[in-house]
Enzyme design. Structure first.
Site, PDB file in Angstrom:
ATOM      1  N   SER A   1      34.714  42.953  43.572  1.00 28.01           N
ATOM      2  CA  SER A   1      35.986  43.640  43.356  1.00 28.01           C
ATOM      3  C   SER A   1      36.195  44.173  41.948  1.00 28.01           C
ATOM      4  O   SER A   1      37.189  44.868  41.701  1.00 28.01           O
ATOM      5  CB  SER A   1      37.152  42.725  43.743  1.00 28.01           C
TER       6      SER A   1
ATOM      7  N   TYR B   1      47.166  41.724  48.239  1.00 27.17           N
ATOM      8  CA  TYR B   1      45.841  42.230  47.893  1.00 27.17           C
ATOM      9  C   TYR B   1      45.150  42.735  49.154  1.00 27.17           C
ATOM     10  O   TYR B   1      44.895  41.963  50.084  1.00 27.17           O
ATOM     11  CB  TYR B   1      45.037  41.103  47.263  1.00 27.17           C
TER      12      TYR B   1
ATOM     13  N   ASN C   1      41.936  45.300  50.381  1.00 24.77           N
ATOM     14  CA  ASN C   1      40.804  46.158  50.047  1.00 24.77           C
ATOM     15  C   ASN C   1      40.976  47.576  50.565  1.00 24.77           C
ATOM     16  O   ASN C   1      40.453  48.526  49.979  1.00 24.77           O
ATOM     17  CB  ASN C   1      39.523  45.536  50.612  1.00 24.77           C
TER      18      ASN C   1
ATOM     19  N   ARG D   1      43.937  42.959  36.320  1.00 22.42           N
ATOM     20  CA  ARG D   1      44.803  41.785  36.327  1.00 22.42           C
ATOM     21  C   ARG D   1      45.115  41.386  34.885  1.00 22.42           C
ATOM     22  O   ARG D   1      44.321  41.632  33.975  1.00 22.42           O
ATOM     23  CB  ARG D   1      44.136  40.618  37.050  1.00 22.42           C
TER      24      ARG D   1
ATOM     25  N   GLY E   1      35.396  39.173  40.967  1.00 24.33           N
ATOM     26  CA  GLY E   1      35.137  39.582  42.334  1.00 24.33           C
ATOM     27  C   GLY E   1      33.899  38.934  42.896  1.00 24.33           C
ATOM     28  O   GLY E   1      33.105  38.318  42.180  1.00 24.33           O
TER      29      GLY E   1
END
Length: 395
Positions: A95, A201, A203, A325, A342
């Protein structure tokens, strides 16, 4: 302080869907110095060796701070063979791909080709998106779109998405998904919430962002990535592989334990088709390239200051900005830390920096043959390395 930063990491880092499934069985830009002549940092080597003892097959670590640049590795490059993972090895970054994808979209915003608060449907008319969903909501995970890799609700309810773990994924690990197919799959499911009313969250948001980049520019995502980010920063070991299963160049192998008819099996998953996650997590890079990219991004080489500020402004519920983040780690741990992290099946990545780039950390973590709980050992890795590199504390 160690307890406090650990609890914040658990709450904000461990909640990330792919990050929590690293090892995946559980539901800043000038040339960098070579390892020779680097500062003596036995505590860093001991830390990554302890992570191998805890269950990882191999670890690569790069640290930059006031003492200089340090790179090292521990564990095995491949089961059954001697040799540690290469410190310049390539790996799947999971990620962390989202940081690259968000940067591409924000570059189009900076050029006036995309409106950050315009309906995403204006740029993707073929998908009948809810017109309340803005481009910003895609990048901030506030669109409410169903997560095509599955939804996990606080009450324990799970709504499955496409296969991405277990024997079902093993059997399909070379299957090719098209990005438009993934978005349409998600749009056929009920949304998680009304656009802009909550955070989750998903994808799917970053698959939609990829399609937006392609629609607006008229060029493939990988080509735009090369033209706008990789080539200008000299990231020669970074690639968006599409459906290609190989990791070319030096790399460590990664493995996956799964159950088949009640029996545990172990397979090498270094080769896998990452199209199931697309631009939400498919990229391959190195610790060197990731440091150069993050330094270029945070140093203003890729985005104008106002957009970089928005990228770094966190949602109050999640700590997630626009592809980044934000962790308020306290003054003894570097203050504010910017990161993502990720994982994909068999491997994961840690990516952290102070806003000014004075302290950075990049790590690759590959799975071996351990039966240890994947999410637990990943959590341990995050806590140990963040505490050591940014707080100066052994945990």
């Amino acid at each position: 302080m160690t307890h406090n930063i650990n609890s914040r990491i658990s709450r904000r880092v461990g909640a990330t869907a792919l990050a929590a499934t690293l090892l995946a069985g559980a539901a800043v830009g000038s040339a960098l110095p070579a390892a020779a002549g680097q500062p003596h940092r036995p505590e860093l080597q001991q830390a990554i060796e302890s992570l191998v003892d805890a269950g990882f097959g191999g670890v690569q670590l790069r640290v930059h701070d006031q003492r200089g640049d340090w790179v090292g590795s521990a564990g095995l490059r491949k089961l059954g063979e001697p040799g540690k993972p290469p410190t310049n090895g390539r790996f799947r970054i999971g990620s962390n791909t989202k940081v690259f994808t968000a940067t591409l979209v924000l570059q189009l915003v900076a050029e006036g080709k995309v409106g950050l608060d315009s309906p995403a449907a204006d740029y993707l008319p073929q998908f009948a998106l809810d017109r309340r969903i803005t481009v910003r909501m895609l990048l901030a995970h506030t669109s409410g779109l169903f997560n095509h890799t599955g939804e996990y609700y606080p009450d324990g309810t799970v709504v499955p998405g496409i296969p991405w773990q277990g024997k079902e994924w093993v059997d399909l690990r070379f299957h090719t998904y098209q990005p438009a197919e993934l978005l349409r799959y998600a749009l056929a499911k009920p949304p998680r919430f009304a656009p802009g009313t909550d955070w989750n969250y998903a994808n799917t948001n970053y698959v939609a962002a990829r399609l937006l980049v392609e629609q607006v520019t008229g060029r493939p995502f990988a080509e735009e990535l090369q033209r706008r980010i990789l080539r200008p920063l000299g990231l020669r070991d970074t690639v968006s592989p599409g459906a290609a299963p190989e990791i070319t160049g030096p790399h460590a192998h990664s493995y996956y334990r799964y159950q088949d008819a009640g029996q545990w099996q172990l397979i090498d998953v270094t080769r896998q088709n990452p199209s199931w996650i697309s631009s939400a997590g498919d990229m391959i890079s190195t610790t060197r390239d990731l440091r150069t990219f993050f330094a270029g991004l945070l140093g203003g080489r890729l985005l104008p200051a106002p957009l970089l500020t928005q990228m770094r402004t966190p949602h109050p519920k999640s700590g997630f900005g626009l592809g980044l983040r934000v962790l308020e780690a306290g003054p003894s741990c570097g203050g504010t830390l910017l990161y993502h992290n990720g994982g994909v099946i068999g491997s994961g990545t840690l990516l952290y920096s102070t806003p000014d780039g004075s302290r950075t950390m990049e790590a690759s973590l590959t799975a071996g043959d351990s039966a240890a709980d994947p999410s637990a050992v990943f959590q341990q890795a995050q806590e140990k390395l963040v505490n050591l590199v940014f707080c100066g504390k052994l945990s």
